[in-house]
Design a protein around this motif. Structure first.
Motif, PDB file in Angstrom:
ATOM      1  N   VAL A   1       0.846  -1.196   0.000  1.00  0.00           N
ATOM      2  CA  VAL A   1       0.000   0.000   0.000  1.00  0.00           C
ATOM      3  C   VAL A   1       0.882   1.246   0.000  1.00  0.00           C
ATOM      4  CG1 VAL A   1      -1.624   1.342   1.398  1.00  0.00           C
ATOM      5  CG2 VAL A   1      -2.041  -1.091   1.005  1.00  0.00           C
ATOM      6  N   ALA A   2       1.910   1.256   0.849  1.00  0.00           N
ATOM      7  CA  ALA A   2       2.831   2.399   0.887  1.00  0.00           C
ATOM      8  C   ALA A   2       3.558   2.554  -0.446  1.00  0.00           C
ATOM      9  CB  ALA A   2       3.836   2.222   2.021  1.00  0.00           C
ATOM     10  N   ALA A   3       3.953   1.456  -1.074  1.00  0.00           N
ATOM     11  CA  ALA A   3       4.620   1.518  -2.383  1.00  0.00           C
ATOM     12  C   ALA A   3       3.684   2.084  -3.444  1.00  0.00           C
ATOM     13  CB  ALA A   3       5.119   0.130  -2.789  1.00  0.00           C
ATOM     14  N   ASN A   4       2.413   1.706  -3.386  1.00  0.00           N
ATOM     15  CA  ASN A   4       1.431   2.258  -4.341  1.00  0.00           C
ATOM     16  C   ASN A   4       1.277   3.757  -4.143  1.00  0.00           C
ATOM     17  OD1 ASN A   4       0.816  -0.013  -5.825  1.00  0.00           O
ATOM     18  ND2 ASN A   4      -0.938  -0.560  -4.574  1.00  0.00           N
ATOM     19  N   HIS A   5       1.223   4.201  -2.889  1.00  0.00           N
ATOM     20  CA  HIS A   5       1.121   5.640  -2.622  1.00  0.00           C
ATOM     21  C   HIS A   5       2.329   6.363  -3.212  1.00  0.00           C
ATOM     22  CE1 HIS A   5      -1.795   5.247   1.043  1.00  0.00           C
ATOM     23  NE2 HIS A   5      -2.302   4.797  -0.070  1.00  0.00           N
ATOM     24  N   HIS A   6       3.498   5.785  -3.042  1.00  0.00           N
ATOM     25  CA  HIS A   6       4.715   6.385  -3.586  1.00  0.00           C
ATOM     26  C   HIS A   6       4.649   6.441  -5.122  1.00  0.00           C
ATOM     27  CE1 HIS A   6       8.913   7.475  -3.941  1.00  0.00           C
ATOM     28  NE2 HIS A   6       9.053   6.495  -4.810  1.00  0.00           N
TER      29      HIS A   6
END
Length: 188
Positions: free
Chosen positions: A109-114
């Motif tokens: 999820v954090a990678a997608n936000h990035h």
């Protein structure tokens, strides 16, 4: 899909969603609307068989469904069944077996936000001055108790809900990301 419907993860659905491509597929269907496995394969540089398999896994656990109003027997369209997924990490803290799965999901999820942020920054020159000026990319450091942090995030959620509505002429899809977490050394 209703205006605001949420799917709360349980252990089985957590395991089903905790795959990087599945998280991206679900996010894309929510942000861009229905798509075929072939269209998703092109967007994510995958084979259509791969995206098709992941779509079936997502469907099996209630994340997506076939969009029967589109396509034909040879062309299956898929859509997200819910507008958001609710994750309560504390619900899984007692199950040590789920720890790595939860970690995979949260990191993806954090990678997608990035990825979304860097995509915007890469296209910044293409946006009009009005859109660039209206955008925000800031961070703030606050000193809060855990109770105040919970109040802060709840208030931010209420603010987002005030602005949630159907698209209107001149609108763009706007991604709002909020990250609020303790940064210090205390781990109590």
């Amino acid at each position: 899909m209703t205006e605001r419907d949420s799917y709360e993860l349980d252990a089985a659905s957590l395991r089903a969603l905790a795959h990087p491509l599945r998280i991206r597929i679900l996010g894309e269907l929510r942000a861009s609307g229905p798509a075929t496995a072939t269209q998703l394969a092109e967007r994510f540089e995958q084979r259509s068989g791969t995206t098709s398999w992941h779509l079936r896994q997502l469907a099996e656990h209630g994340f997506v469904e076939q969009d029967t109003e589109r396509g034909n027997r040879r062309e299956r369209w898929w859509r997200a069944m819910h507008s958001e997924t609710a994750l309560r990490p504390e619900s899984f803290s007692a199950d040590a077996e789920l720890g790595p799965t939860l970690s995979t999901l949260l990191h993806e999820v954090a990678a997608n936000h990035h990825r979304e942020l860097t995509r915007f920054l890469a296209t910044l020159p293409e946006w009009s001055g009005e859109w660039v000026e209206a955008s925000e990319l800031s961070d703030w450091v606050l000193s809060l108790s855990h109770t105040e942090l919970a109040e802060f995030t709840a208030e931010a959620g209420r603010l987002v809900e005030r602005y949630r509505r159907a698209p209107a002429p001149g609108d763009e899809t706007v991604l709002v990301q909020l990250r609020a977490f303790p940064r210090g050394e205390r781990r109590e």
